[in-house]
Design an enzyme around this catalytic site. Sequence first.
Site, short mmCIF file in Angstrom:
data_model
loop_
_atom_site.label_atom_id
_atom_site.label_comp_id
_atom_site.label_asym_id
_atom_site.label_seq_id
_atom_site.Cartn_x
_atom_site.Cartn_y
_atom_site.Cartn_z
N GLY A 126 -14.40 21.90 -20.53
CA GLY A 126 -14.15 20.51 -20.93
C GLY A 126 -12.72 20.31 -21.41
N SER A 155 -9.73 23.34 -16.35
CA SER A 155 -9.17 21.99 -16.50
C SER A 155 -8.32 21.90 -17.76
CB SER A 155 -10.29 20.95 -16.64
OG SER A 155 -11.03 20.88 -15.47
N ASN A 181 -12.07 28.53 -12.48
CA ASN A 181 -13.11 27.51 -12.37
C ASN A 181 -12.62 26.15 -12.87
OD1 ASN A 181 -14.61 29.81 -11.88
ND2 ASN A 181 -16.29 29.23 -13.23
N ASP A 227 -23.26 28.85 -11.03
CA ASP A 227 -22.34 28.86 -12.17
C ASP A 227 -23.15 28.99 -13.47
OD1 ASP A 227 -19.91 28.66 -13.50
OD2 ASP A 227 -20.00 26.46 -13.60
N GLU A 266 -20.76 37.93 -17.30
CA GLU A 266 -19.93 37.35 -18.38
C GLU A 266 -20.08 38.14 -19.67
OE1 GLU A 266 -19.88 33.09 -18.96
OE2 GLU A 266 -19.51 33.31 -21.11
P1 13P Z 1 -13.82 22.84 -16.81
O1 13P Z 1 -14.88 21.79 -16.73
O2 13P Z 1 -13.20 22.91 -18.16
O3 13P Z 1 -12.83 22.70 -15.71
O4 13P Z 1 -14.55 24.25 -16.62
C1 13P Z 1 -15.26 24.51 -15.46
C2 13P Z 1 -15.96 25.82 -15.54
O5 13P Z 1 -15.48 26.76 -16.13
C3 13P Z 1 -17.23 25.95 -14.83
O6 13P Z 1 -17.82 27.19 -15.03
#
Ligand code: 13P
Length: 289
Positions: A179, A211, A230, A85, A136
Amino acid sequence: MKLVSAKEMLTKAKEGHYAVGHFNLNNMESIRAFLLAAQETRSPIILGVSGGTAKYMGGYRTIADTVQGFMDFLQITVPVALHVDHGTYEEALDAIENGFSSVMFDGSKYSISENIEKTKEVVSRAHAKGISVEAEVGAIGGEEDGVIAMGECADPAECERIASLGIDFLAAGIGNIHGKYPANWKGLNFDVLARIQEKTGALPLVLHGGSGIPADMVRKAITLGVSKVNVNTECQIAFTEATKQYFAEGKDQLSKGFTPRAMLAPGLEATKRVCIEKMELFGSLGKAD
Ligand code: 13P
């Protein structure tokens, strides 16, 4: 089952108008939680490893061997991709040599021409080994040192240039951030997503910062070409809340309640629960069959 590249599962997801969940590993409990969630719901899954997690968990080779070991031990029969990631160039190459089945090279901090050069090199080395590649364009914001940067929107023309390099899926900023989302967040920019989709065609698109995005926005993003979402923060919060509750209820004072396996079990179960809820929202339940 052996680890697989993420290409096939994401191509199927794009064609089938659902998304596959990418869940970040943070510790050993998360490996078990995500593998069991995927197996019990017959869902394909992508396990993401950030540079920080790679260092914490002993490097890419240790993680690849551990995840494969868990898959064999738990008799996992659904497709699982082990993915870097937001890898730097060096991290992506390291993971390619050390057992990962998928890598993200995040060249968004470079100029577009340097991003293209480095992405091409990662694609050529990864594809030689059957490993899928995520690129990206347009940095994804988030909290760093207490400051929350709003998510940028990628330039659809730059997305088209990166998409033409033979990558397997593309992360393009559409106002999403990692986040917690601040109260004044303006939401995802669906106009930009639609323009990116127009320029990139069948290429699966990736939504980072999964999230805290309202469910209707996630569903709409999937209808506009997002095939991978993600998630990290929501799983981390669920883990921490469940662990706090264990102590608040004094369970550590009960017989053998102090053993690390016992105290981490509620966090593992909570992580698994969030993972299943998200996979249901993304529409991937039962798609392993
Ligand atoms: P979050 O922590 O906001 O869920 O994002 C995760 C992410 O995009 C990891 O690449």
